[in-house]
Write an enzyme that holds these catalytic residues in place. Structure first.
Site: not given
Ligand code: NAD
Ligand code: MLT
Length: 301
Positions: A7, A9, A81, A94, A147, A171
């Protein structure tokens, strides 16, 4: 060592860039379902590595069969989100993706450490553990912990390198500042504006998402540091979530933990009674919400 990023993105790209440019991998696989995206990102990274003179081999692919033999697998596939949503609102969508990956990845990567990033990150780690039976950590509250330090540094006008402190629990909105760990220059600080600090830690990601479309540079750097701590056996204390048995489920709740090639122990015994009480409350709350969420995806089929 081979690392795979699932993934790629917004956040997947930032984590991959930040981790790969540390020069800690022999080989990297970038996997996503969007046609051409991994392949074009591969080119971008190759150009960056050429400038840095780092010899890591990078492959971008839409074929999960290329994700084999990894030492570490970082999962950030799935929906982010939108403003106004909570991370838990992403559970149903998810979880489907994570359950599918939990079936596909372990047979190709039996010896890997799995690192969950997809939100709601702790519950997605627990879902992955349940369906894969593999060892998976959640990046959890290491993001909140940084943060917290950044904000204390800003409001007290002290260098961030002198600020310590961790956030624990789940989280997101329910995270808890572990006040007994907060210190500047090794000393606890009287009269901190605790409410203001807690509000900042919980609200800033939502504000960043509203204006910038997603959080990237902060978590990208922080999560790459978690990966580096594992790869280079740094034994750094980080507030991540490791799997723990709670009643009949494996759950993930962040606690300051020693992170190296071996992950653990957690340092809960070093916390104040008040902080420990909050962590126990967080586990209880997590378990009951998680059970309900699991039921809801089962009834949806
Ligand atoms: P995004 O939409 O930019 O990217 C998500 C990617 O996942 C896309 O490119 C999509 O094609 C891909 N994807 C979907 N299904 C898939 C699969 N089965 N196999 C492979 N790839 C697949 O979203 P983002 O902003 O990159 O966020 C991704 C996730 O990470 C979200 O759930 C977001 O909330 C989370 N996130 C978590 C943190 C953290 O601190 N834990 C921080 C930022 C984002
Ligand atoms: C974050 O804390 O940056 C991530 O969990 C993305 C979000 O806030 O949804």
């Amino acid at each position: 060592i081979k690392a795979s990023f699932i993934g790629i993105g917004k956040i997947g790209q930032t984590i991959a860039y930040s981790a790969i440019t540390k020069g800690i991998f022999d080989e990297v696989v970038l996997y996503d379902i969007i046609p051409e995206l991994p392949e074009k990102f591969e080119h971008e990274l190759r150009h960056a590595l050429a400038s840095l003179r780092i010899d890591t081999e990078v492959i971008g692919t839409n074929s999960i069969d290329d994700v084999t033999g990894s030492g570490i697998v970082v999962i950030s596939a799935g929906r982010p989100r939108k403003p106004g949503m909570s991370r838990r609102d992403l559970f149903a969508d998810n979880a489907k993706i994570i359950i599918n990956l939990a079936k596909e990845l372990p047979k190709r990567n039996p010896g890997a450490v799995y690192v969950m990033v997809t939100n709601p990150v702790d519950m997605m780690a627990s879902v992955f553990a349940k369906y894969s039976k593999k060892y998976v950590i959640s990046t959890g509250d290491q993001v909140e912990s940084m943060r917290l330090r950044a904000y204390i540094s800003k409001i007290l006008h002290v260098p961030v390198s002198q600020v310590d402190g961790f956030v624990g629990g789940e989280h997101g909105e329910d995270a808890v500042v572990l006040w007994s760990t907060v210190a500047v220059n090794g000393k606890q600080v009287e009269d901190l504006p605790k409410e203001q600090i807690e509000k900042y830690v919980k609200r800033i990601p939502g504000d960043i998402i509203r204006v910038m479309g997603g959080t990237t540079w902060g978590p990208g750097t922080i999560i790459a540091d978690i990966i580096k701590a594992i790869m280079l056996n740094e034994n750094r204390v980080m507030s991540i979530a490791v799997p723990r048995q709670y009643e009949d489920e494996i759950i993930h709740i962040s606690i300051p933990t020693v992170v190296g090639s071996k992950i653990g122990p957690t340092l809960e015994d070093h916390l104040s009674e008040d902080d420990r009480w909050h962590l126990i409350a967080a586990m209880k709350d997590y378990y009951s919400v998680y059970k309900d969420m699991l039921k809801s995806i089962k009834t949806e089929g």
